[in-house]
Design a protein around this motif. Structure first.
Motif, mmCIF file in Angstrom:
data_model
loop_
_atom_site.group_PDB
_atom_site.id
_atom_site.type_symbol
_atom_site.label_atom_id
_atom_site.label_comp_id
_atom_site.label_asym_id
_atom_site.label_seq_id
_atom_site.Cartn_x
_atom_site.Cartn_y
_atom_site.Cartn_z
ATOM 1 N N LEU A 26 -7.594 -10.969 -5.922
ATOM 2 C CA LEU A 26 -8.082 -9.791 -5.213
ATOM 3 C C LEU A 26 -7.158 -9.337 -4.086
ATOM 4 O O LEU A 26 -6.832 -8.152 -3.994
ATOM 5 N N SER A 27 -6.704 -10.229 -3.221
ATOM 6 C CA SER A 27 -5.858 -9.804 -2.093
ATOM 7 C C SER A 27 -4.537 -9.225 -2.601
ATOM 8 O O SER A 27 -4.039 -8.226 -2.085
ATOM 9 N N GLU A 28 -3.972 -9.825 -3.638
ATOM 10 C CA GLU A 28 -2.725 -9.325 -4.223
ATOM 11 C C GLU A 28 -2.975 -7.993 -4.933
ATOM 12 O O GLU A 28 -2.151 -7.075 -4.873
ATOM 13 N N ARG A 29 -4.106 -7.867 -5.588
ATOM 14 C CA ARG A 29 -4.482 -6.622 -6.271
ATOM 15 C C ARG A 29 -4.579 -5.479 -5.264
ATOM 16 O O ARG A 29 -4.070 -4.388 -5.506
ATOM 17 N N GLN A 30 -5.231 -5.725 -4.136
ATOM 18 C CA GLN A 30 -5.372 -4.693 -3.112
ATOM 19 C C GLN A 30 -4.013 -4.301 -2.538
ATOM 20 O O GLN A 30 -3.729 -3.116 -2.341
ATOM 21 N N ARG A 31 -3.150 -5.285 -2.295
ATOM 22 C CA ARG A 31 -1.806 -5.022 -1.789
ATOM 23 C C ARG A 31 -1.024 -4.182 -2.794
ATOM 24 O O ARG A 31 -0.377 -3.195 -2.453
ATOM 25 N N LEU A 32 -1.106 -4.563 -4.070
ATOM 26 C CA LEU A 32 -0.382 -3.866 -5.122
ATOM 27 C C LEU A 32 -0.868 -2.425 -5.272
ATOM 28 O O LEU A 32 -0.059 -1.495 -5.355
ATOM 29 N N LEU A 33 -2.168 -2.226 -5.314
ATOM 30 C CA LEU A 33 -2.712 -0.874 -5.441
ATOM 31 C C LEU A 33 -2.280 0.009 -4.274
ATOM 32 O O LEU A 33 -1.933 1.181 -4.465
ATOM 33 N N HIS A 34 -2.269 -0.551 -3.075
ATOM 34 C CA HIS A 34 -1.821 0.206 -1.903
ATOM 35 C C HIS A 34 -0.339 0.572 -2.042
ATOM 36 O O HIS A 34 0.055 1.721 -1.787
ATOM 37 N N ALA A 35 0.486 -0.388 -2.440
ATOM 38 C CA ALA A 35 1.931 -0.141 -2.576
ATOM 39 C C ALA A 35 2.207 0.914 -3.645
ATOM 40 O O ALA A 35 3.008 1.841 -3.430
ATOM 41 N N VAL A 36 1.558 0.801 -4.799
ATOM 42 C CA VAL A 36 1.787 1.762 -5.880
ATOM 43 C C VAL A 36 1.267 3.141 -5.469
ATOM 44 O O VAL A 36 1.925 4.162 -5.714
ATOM 45 N N SER A 37 0.119 3.202 -4.814
ATOM 46 C CA SER A 37 -0.417 4.482 -4.332
ATOM 47 C C SER A 37 0.543 5.139 -3.351
ATOM 48 O O SER A 37 0.801 6.348 -3.421
ATOM 49 N N THR A 38 1.091 4.347 -2.437
ATOM 50 C CA THR A 38 2.055 4.859 -1.465
ATOM 51 C C THR A 38 3.300 5.377 -2.168
ATOM 52 O O THR A 38 3.814 6.455 -1.845
ATOM 53 N N LEU A 39 3.772 4.641 -3.135
ATOM 54 C CA LEU A 39 4.955 5.045 -3.897
ATOM 55 C C LEU A 39 4.712 6.371 -4.623
ATOM 56 O O LEU A 39 5.564 7.269 -4.603
ATOM 57 N N ILE A 40 3.553 6.516 -5.225
ATOM 58 C CA ILE A 40 3.224 7.740 -5.964
ATOM 59 C C ILE A 40 3.117 8.941 -5.033
ATOM 60 O O ILE A 40 3.627 10.022 -5.334
ATOM 61 N N THR A 41 2.469 8.761 -3.891
ATOM 62 C CA THR A 41 2.139 9.902 -3.030
ATOM 63 C C THR A 41 3.170 10.219 -1.957
ATOM 64 O O THR A 41 3.189 11.339 -1.455
ATOM 65 N N SER A 42 4.025 9.296 -1.616
ATOM 66 C CA SER A 42 4.922 9.500 -0.471
ATOM 67 C C SER A 42 6.312 10.009 -0.826
ATOM 68 O O SER A 42 7.082 10.341 0.067
ATOM 69 N N LEU A 43 6.631 10.065 -2.094
ATOM 70 C CA LEU A 43 7.959 10.512 -2.503
ATOM 71 C C LEU A 43 7.862 11.688 -3.460
ATOM 72 O O LEU A 43 6.848 11.877 -4.136
ATOM 73 N N ASP A 44 8.933 12.453 -3.521
ATOM 74 C CA ASP A 44 8.994 13.629 -4.375
ATOM 75 C C ASP A 44 9.602 13.232 -5.714
ATOM 76 O O ASP A 44 10.816 13.157 -5.856
ATOM 77 N N TRP A 45 8.743 12.947 -6.696
ATOM 78 C CA TRP A 45 9.186 12.540 -8.022
ATOM 79 C C TRP A 45 9.288 13.760 -8.923
ATOM 80 O O TRP A 45 8.452 14.662 -8.842
#
Length: 183
Positions: A26-45
Motif C-alpha cells: 500500500l505505501s509503495e502503491r500510494q507513492r507510485l500513483l502520486h509519482a505517475v500522476s505528477t509525471l502525467i500532469t506536470s509536463l507537456d507530453w
C-alpha cells in the motif's frame, strides 16, 4: 533536425491497472500513483500512452500460461487505476499482450506517425514489463528513458533495482532518470 527544433516526447504508462497495483504494498502503491500522476500532469507530453495488459483470448499470448487471470480484457481488474483515469488528461490505450508494450501491436507506427523522438516510461514491474518495453523502444531507435522513481515492482526494491540496472546496462547509462530531473 536543427538544434532549435523541439524533440517530441511520449510518455508510456505501463500496466498501472487495478489488479497489478494490488500486488504492490500500500505505501509503495500510494507513492507510485502520486509519482505517475505528477509525471502525467506536470509536463507537456506530445502523447501519453496507457499500455496495459488487455488479453482478449488466452491463445494470443504465452503470458496466459504464467498468469491466466491477469489482464483479461473488459474486466475491472484490467482497467487503468481510477486515480489516473480521473486526471483530466487524455491517455491513449494500447493493448499489451506480452511484457513489452511494443509486442505485436501498432505502438511503433503510432509513435512514428506523431513524430516522437523521445520515449519516457513509467509504471509497474520495473524488472520485466518496464525493462522489456525500454529495450524494445531502444531497439526501434527512440531516445529511451525510464523514470525510475515513477516505477515499482511486485518483487520489491530488489526486483525494481535489478530492472533499473538492466535498463542502464542495455539502453545506456543515462537512460534512468528521476521525476525531479524532469520537473
Amino acid at each position: 533536425m536543427s538544434s532549435s527544433a523541439r524533440l517530441r516526447r511520449a510518455l508510456l504508462v505501463v500496466d498501472m491497472t487495478v489488479e497489478q497495483l494490488d500486488d504492490i504494498p500500500l505505501s509503495e502503491r500510494q507513492r507510485l500513483l502520486h509519482a505517475v500522476s505528477t509525471l502525467i500532469t506536470s509536463l507537456d507530453w506530445d502523447w501519453i500512452v496507457d499500455a496495459r495488459l488487455w488479453i482478449e483470448t488466452h491463445q494470443t499470448t504465452s503470458l496466459a500460461w504464467l498468469y491466466p487471470n491477469v489482464g483479461i480484457a473488459n474486466t475491472s481488474g484490467a482497467e487503468l487505476h481510477e486515480s489516473l483515469r480521473s486526471l483530466n488528461k487524455e491517455l491513449t490505450h494500447i493493448a499489451k499482450t506480452h511484457y513489452s508494450a511494443f509486442f505485436e501491436n501498432d505502438l511503433d507506427e503510432r509513435l512514428r506517425a506523431r513524430g516522437i523522438d523521445d520515449v519516457y516510461i513509467c509504471g509497474i514491474h520495473t524488472n520485466y514489463c518496464v525493462a522489456s518495453t525500454a529495450m524494445a523502444s531502444f531497439e526501434r531507435r527512440y531516445h529511451t528513458f525510464v523514470v525510475g522513481d515513477a516505477c515499482a515492482s511486485a518483487g520489491g526494491d530488489e526486483a525494481h533495482n535489478v530492472g533499473l540496472a538492466c535498463v542502464e546496462r542495455y539502453v545506456g547509462s543515462g537512460a534512468v532518470v528521476t521525476l525531479q530531473n524532469l520537473l
